[in-house]
Design a protein around this motif. Sequence first.
Motif, PDB file in Angstrom:
ATOM      1  N   GLY A 121       0.799  -1.210   0.000  1.00  0.00           N
ATOM      2  CA  GLY A 121       0.000   0.000   0.000  1.00  0.00           C
ATOM      3  C   GLY A 121       0.837   1.268   0.000  1.00  0.00           C
ATOM      4  N   VAL A 122       2.139   1.133  -0.163  1.00  0.00           N
ATOM      5  CA  VAL A 122       3.019   2.288  -0.257  1.00  0.00           C
ATOM      6  C   VAL A 122       2.961   2.798  -1.696  1.00  0.00           C
ATOM      7  N   ILE A 123       2.617   4.066  -1.862  1.00  0.00           N
ATOM      8  CA  ILE A 123       2.654   4.679  -3.188  1.00  0.00           C
ATOM      9  C   ILE A 123       4.048   5.268  -3.308  1.00  0.00           C
ATOM     10  N   ALA A 124       4.955   4.442  -3.739  1.00  0.00           N
ATOM     11  CA  ALA A 124       6.382   4.753  -3.682  1.00  0.00           C
ATOM     12  C   ALA A 124       6.810   5.772  -4.732  1.00  0.00           C
ATOM     13  N   ASP A 125       7.671   6.682  -4.273  1.00  0.00           N
ATOM     14  CA  ASP A 125       8.356   7.580  -5.184  1.00  0.00           C
ATOM     15  C   ASP A 125       9.516   6.825  -5.844  1.00  0.00           C
ATOM     16  N   TYR A 126      10.105   5.939  -5.052  1.00  0.00           N
ATOM     17  CA  TYR A 126      11.252   5.147  -5.488  1.00  0.00           C
ATOM     18  C   TYR A 126      11.135   3.732  -4.949  1.00  0.00           C
ATOM     19  N   THR A 127      11.824   2.828  -5.618  1.00  0.00           N
ATOM     20  CA  THR A 127      11.994   1.466  -5.132  1.00  0.00           C
ATOM     21  C   THR A 127      13.468   1.283  -4.831  1.00  0.00           C
ATOM     22  N   LEU A 128      13.755   0.675  -3.687  1.00  0.00           N
ATOM     23  CA  LEU A 128      15.129   0.339  -3.346  1.00  0.00           C
ATOM     24  C   LEU A 128      15.342  -1.122  -3.716  1.00  0.00           C
ATOM     25  N   GLY A 129      16.165  -1.332  -4.741  1.00  0.00           N
ATOM     26  CA  GLY A 129      16.527  -2.676  -5.153  1.00  0.00           C
ATOM     27  C   GLY A 129      17.900  -3.000  -4.579  1.00  0.00           C
ATOM     28  N   THR A 130      18.036  -4.151  -3.966  1.00  0.00           N
ATOM     29  CA  THR A 130      19.320  -4.536  -3.382  1.00  0.00           C
ATOM     30  C   THR A 130      19.726  -5.918  -3.863  1.00  0.00           C
ATOM     31  N   GLU A 131      21.012  -6.191  -3.709  1.00  0.00           N
ATOM     32  CA  GLU A 131      21.551  -7.514  -4.033  1.00  0.00           C
ATOM     33  C   GLU A 131      22.542  -7.894  -2.950  1.00  0.00           C
ATOM     34  N   ILE A 132      22.372  -9.077  -2.408  1.00  0.00           N
ATOM     35  CA  ILE A 132      23.317  -9.599  -1.419  1.00  0.00           C
ATOM     36  C   ILE A 132      24.452 -10.238  -2.191  1.00  0.00           C
ATOM     37  N   ARG A 133      25.627  -9.617  -2.145  1.00  0.00           N
ATOM     38  CA  ARG A 133      26.800 -10.160  -2.834  1.00  0.00           C
ATOM     39  C   ARG A 133      27.599 -11.075  -1.927  1.00  0.00           C
ATOM     40  N   ARG A 134      27.689 -10.689  -0.661  1.00  0.00           N
ATOM     41  CA  ARG A 134      28.418 -11.515   0.310  1.00  0.00           C
ATOM     42  C   ARG A 134      27.689 -11.438   1.643  1.00  0.00           C
ATOM     43  N   PHE A 135      27.560 -12.565   2.301  1.00  0.00           N
ATOM     44  CA  PHE A 135      26.973 -12.647   3.637  1.00  0.00           C
ATOM     45  C   PHE A 135      27.524 -13.937   4.233  1.00  0.00           C
ATOM     46  N   GLU A 136      28.772 -13.856   4.676  1.00  0.00           N
ATOM     47  CA  GLU A 136      29.499 -15.081   5.006  1.00  0.00           C
ATOM     48  C   GLU A 136      30.536 -14.837   6.081  1.00  0.00           C
ATOM     49  N   VAL A 137      30.973 -15.931   6.655  1.00  0.00           N
ATOM     50  CA  VAL A 137      32.110 -15.915   7.572  1.00  0.00           C
ATOM     51  C   VAL A 137      33.306 -16.428   6.786  1.00  0.00           C
TER      52      VAL A 137
END
Length: 186
Positions: free
Chosen positions: A98-114
Amino acid sequence: MLAIGACSAPAPPTFDLSAPRDFGRAAALGGGQLAVSEPLTVQVFDSERIIVKSSSGEVSYLSGAQWADRLPKLVQTRLIQAFENGSRLGRVGRPGDGVIADYTLGTEIRRFEVESGTGEAVVEITARLIGATTGRVASARIFVARAPVAHIDGPEAARALDEALSSVLVQIVRWMPSRVPGAGNS
C-alpha cells in the motif's frame, strides 16, 4: 517406530538478525515514500543456512545453525525496520504494502558469510534507487562491512554477521535521504 523417531530430530539452533536503532545523529523525517524489494542473490545465499567460506574459496554451510527465515527475506525486513527506526522517510514498506512509492530500493546480497581464513564476517550489499515512474536507476552504491569472529560456531557467526549487517544498514539509511525528494537531509 524407528522411522518416527528419526523424523523428530531437534531443529538446529536458529538465529535472527536485528535492525539498528542508533544512527549517530538526529534523523530528519521527510515525506518521501520508498518500496524495498526483496534482495536478489545467488542460490547459495537464498536459504536459511549460514555460510562459511574458506581461504581457497570453498563454500560450506555452518553445521548446527540456521537463520530464522530465508536470508533475503530477513535482510528485506531488517532494512525496512532500519528505515523506520531512523525516521528517514514518510513511509517505507514492501512492494504491494500500500506504499505509493516515489522510489523502489533494489538490493543484491553479494556476500553474507564468515571467512574462515581471516576470522571475519563479511556483508556486502549493493543498493539501487529506482524511480517508480521512470524505472531508471537514480543512484547506486556498494556497501560493505566486516566484523571479527572469535570462533566459527553458530552463536559467534550469527553475532558477527548481525554486527556487519547492522553497519551496512546504517550506511544505507544515511545514504538514502539526499536521494529521495522530501526525505530530508542526511
